[in-house]
Design an enzyme around this catalytic site. Structure first.
Site, PDB file in Angstrom:
ATOM      1  N   HIS A 272       0.824  -1.199   0.000  1.00  9.30           N
ATOM      2  CA  HIS A 272       0.000   0.000   0.000  1.00  9.30           C
ATOM      3  C   HIS A 272       0.868   1.262   0.000  1.00  9.30           C
ATOM      4  O   HIS A 272       0.472   2.297  -0.533  1.00  9.30           O
ATOM      5  CB  HIS A 272      -0.914   0.033   1.232  1.00  9.30           C
ATOM      6  CG  HIS A 272      -1.977  -1.013   1.216  1.00  9.30           C
ATOM      7  ND1 HIS A 272      -1.756  -2.293   1.674  1.00  9.30           N
ATOM      8  CD2 HIS A 272      -3.271  -0.975   0.815  1.00  9.30           C
ATOM      9  CE1 HIS A 272      -2.870  -3.002   1.540  1.00  9.30           C
ATOM     10  NE2 HIS A 272      -3.798  -2.236   1.022  1.00  9.30           N
ATOM     11  N   ASP A 345      -4.783  -5.871  -7.962  1.00  7.21           N
ATOM     12  CA  ASP A 345      -4.985  -5.263  -6.660  1.00  7.21           C
ATOM     13  C   ASP A 345      -5.271  -3.783  -6.898  1.00  7.21           C
ATOM     14  O   ASP A 345      -5.128  -3.274  -8.021  1.00  7.21           O
ATOM     15  CB  ASP A 345      -3.745  -5.463  -5.778  1.00  7.21           C
ATOM     16  CG  ASP A 345      -4.081  -5.462  -4.294  1.00  7.21           C
ATOM     17  OD1 ASP A 345      -5.193  -5.037  -3.924  1.00  7.21           O
ATOM     18  OD2 ASP A 345      -3.225  -5.881  -3.496  1.00  7.21           O
TER      19      ASP A 345
END
Length: 633
Positions: A272, A345
């Site tokens: 992230h 993702d």
């Protein structure tokens, strides 16, 4: 409970109008899709076309092929995107949600985004969820907006509902204890049953795709992003559990997604916020990371999510797997013969944004072999880049960088999953039956059994456990306001006088000193930890406070029972603690099971699904894979 609002109109139920739409014939450019059929959940493997019409088209569904031919290039490109949306209804007028949606899409809400762009679907986050009836109404609103478009293509409505620490839909929905907890119980039946229950409850609120299970093999105890989301460190265990969950989700009519290919289990970087680099050799990858994905494919998984990780042994170019043709096409498609949907993702994660501009990433992902483009980001000014990404895909086809045939392949795979989930026949949640499915006593009982199977007694050197019910003075301290309070209440129910001192993720010296002072003179201290191993004293980390707290409590001389409610590795940071339980989860059921284990009402039968290494000596194992103590044999 209220029915969808348009069921009250004179136009008939949404189910009847949807069915009428897909059999209406070719009018004003709208294609009849009478060839579309829906297989029973789980009857066809991902990418297979058993039972579909149109065998003259290489086994592909003739109705889907006609539908794709009728779509414009822009409509095909839009079908590839699954978007984040703000608000708690498809037609929200909440000012904050409207402002956020306008920044991303120039539209107020999901219904307007659908009308303007016709994306393939939406993903829910916690912000979107109030309760199950609200979410069912939201999902139906999205499907009504999709049905109002010329091609009436039902929407993917997706969510991350892994269980444990990743669960957008909270109680009264049933809470699975999560992957590592299930694996500690070593029961594939639990894995399958909880996936089926989660799938049934998701479908009851209109969600048709779950980005679960996690198929990563967590071989790195310092992994900041996977940890208990993984079933463990043993490839065979992870493979059996992940495959069981694939079957459970499919049996409930929800599309499962094995993630994160080619394997996110050995990293110390969170994708992230950074770009993880995996140092596994090709042989190590095949031995450690590949087996769960191979098992998921064999079980018929409909969707596989990519990882924003660099694996030089699989692709030496330095591209993250999401953008790697050698990984997504060379390995996943060509070598593993996977024919299902490949979903990226989230595209707002730093792991995929470092090397290329946001507008190029969707084209590169498609060239690599991806199908679904998940959650486009906002730029530095806070403006959503989805309109530019959509235009970039269209421009790439018109320029010849991408062929329209390549685009059609992805669109077909996406539509075929929707067909096999029965969405063309009926995409709606029955708002009158949400309470009959979500959080039923039977479902809650199954979650409680699985949580009980997970509890692992790692250390009981002082013979403190099991406790006998009766009067005693107990301090419950450590992480989690709800967790410490609930645990104290459970202990009090068994005759103890309890006090609670919640100290959070990063207790400072003053908090530690006060908790230690409170511990003196008590009969027992129960200390709750949550990633106490994350001792870096830097922003984004917990720091050493939890470990220091446990050490200070032990130093008081009062008996201390430590309960790790997340990663089981915490014990390495305070080996002086004589009594240590691991639950891998802090759901209500996990807390109740921990209390039952404290008092011997439950014989802790869990076994470590990972090895716990010594602090600063990763080559020395404190507690091996499979370790677990019992009160009775």
């Amino acid at each position: 409970m209220n029915r969808p609002r348009n069921q009250k109109t004179g136009r008939g139920s949404p189910r009847r109008r949807w069915a009428a739409g897909i059999t209406a014939g070719i009018t004003a450019g709208t294609l009849a899709v009478t060839g579309l059929t829906a297989l029973a959940p789980g009857t066809a493997a991902a990418g297979s076309h058993a039972g579909s019409h149109g065998s003259s088209h290489g086994g592909k569904d003739a109705g889907l092929l006609r539908l794709i031919r009728s779509m414009s290039l822009e409509e095909k490109a839009a079908q590839l995107f699954v978007l984040q949306i703000y608000g708690k209804s498809a037609d929200t007028t909440d000012p904050a949600a409207v402002a956020a949606n306008r920044r991303l899409y120039g539209a107020d809400n999901a219904a307007q985004v659908m009308a303007r762009y016709r994306p393939g679907g939406f993903i829910y986050y916690g912000e979107n969820v109030a309760d199950p009836p609200q979410l069912a109404a939201f999902s139906n609103g999205i499907q009504r907006a999709a049905a109002a478009q010329p091609h009436r293509i039902p929407a993917t409505v997706a969510i991350d509902q892994e269980g444990g620490i990743v669960a957008r839909l909270q109680p009264p929905a049933t809470q699975s204890p999560g992957a590592m907890a299930i694996a500690a119980g070593r029961r594939t039946a639990d894995a399958c049953a909880l996936a089926r229950i989660t799938g049934q409850e998701l479908r009851a609120v209109g969600v048709n795709q779950d980005y679960a299970p996690d198929a990563d093999v967590n071989v790195n105890p310092a992994n900041p992003v996977i940890g208990v989301r993984s079933f463990g460190s043993d490839p065979s265990l992870v493979a059996s559990m992940a495959a069981a969950q694939v079957g459970g989700y499919r049996s409930a009519g929800v599309t499962p997604t094995a993630k994160h290919f080619p394997g996110h289990g050995d990293t110390t970087t969170d994708s992230h916020t950074g770009v993880p680099r995996i140092g596994h050799t090709r042989e190590e990858w095949e031995r450690l990371d590949l087996p769960p994905f191979r098992a998921a494919i064999a079980r018929g998984v409909d969707s596989i999510m990519t990882a924003h990780i660099i694996v030089p042994s699989l692709d030496p170019t330095g591209d993250p797997a999401t953008l790697s043709r050698p990984i997504l096409t060379g390995i996943l498609r060509d070598r593993l013969h996977y024919r299902g949907v490949v979903v990226t993702d989230a595209l707002d994660m730093q792991g995929v944004r470092d090397r290329y501009g946001d507008e190029r990433i969707p084209v590169l992902a498609l060239k690599a072999g991806a199908d679904v483009l998940l959650k486009p980001p906002a730029d530095a000014a806070g403006t959503g880049v989805f309109p530019r990404q959509l235009a970039g895909v269209v421009a790439a086809v018109r320029s010849g960088e991408l062929t329209e045939r390549r685009l059609d392949e992805s669109v077909y795979r996406i539509l075929d999953v929707k067909r096999r989930r029965g969405l063309f026949r009926d995409p709606y949640a029955d708002e009158t039956r949400v309470g009959d499915v979500v959080g039923t006593p039977a479902h809650l009982a199954a979650a409680r059994r699985a949580a009980g199977h997970a509890v692992t007694l790692v250390k009981n050197d002082a013979g403190v456990l099991p406790l006998r019910p009766g009067p005693r003075n107990v301090l419950v301290t450590g992480w989690g306001a709800a967790t410490t309070a609930s645990l104290a209440a459970e202990i009090a129910r068994r005759g103890a006088a309890t006090a609670v001192r919640q100290t959070g993720l990063s207790p400072g010296k003053a908090q530690i000193d006060q908790a230690a002072a409170d511990a003196k003179g008590r009969d027992l201290v129960v200390a709750v930890t949550n990633r106490a191993w994350d001792v870096k004293d830097e922003p984004g980390h917990n720091g050493p406070g939890q470990a220091d707290l446990v050490k200070a409590l032990v130093a008081t001389g009062t008996p201390v029972v430590v309960i790790a409610v997340r990663d089981p590795y915490d014990i390495a940071w305070f080996p002086e603690a004589a009594t240590y339980l691991a639950t891998y989860s802090y759901t209500a059921e996990a807390v109740r099971s921990a209390a039952e284990a404290l008092f011997g009402e439950l014989d802790p039968g869990g076994r470590l699904p990972v090895a716990v290494p010594a602090r600063d000596e990763p080559g020395r194992v404190l507690y091996p894979f499979g370790h677990g103590l019992h009160y009775r044999r």
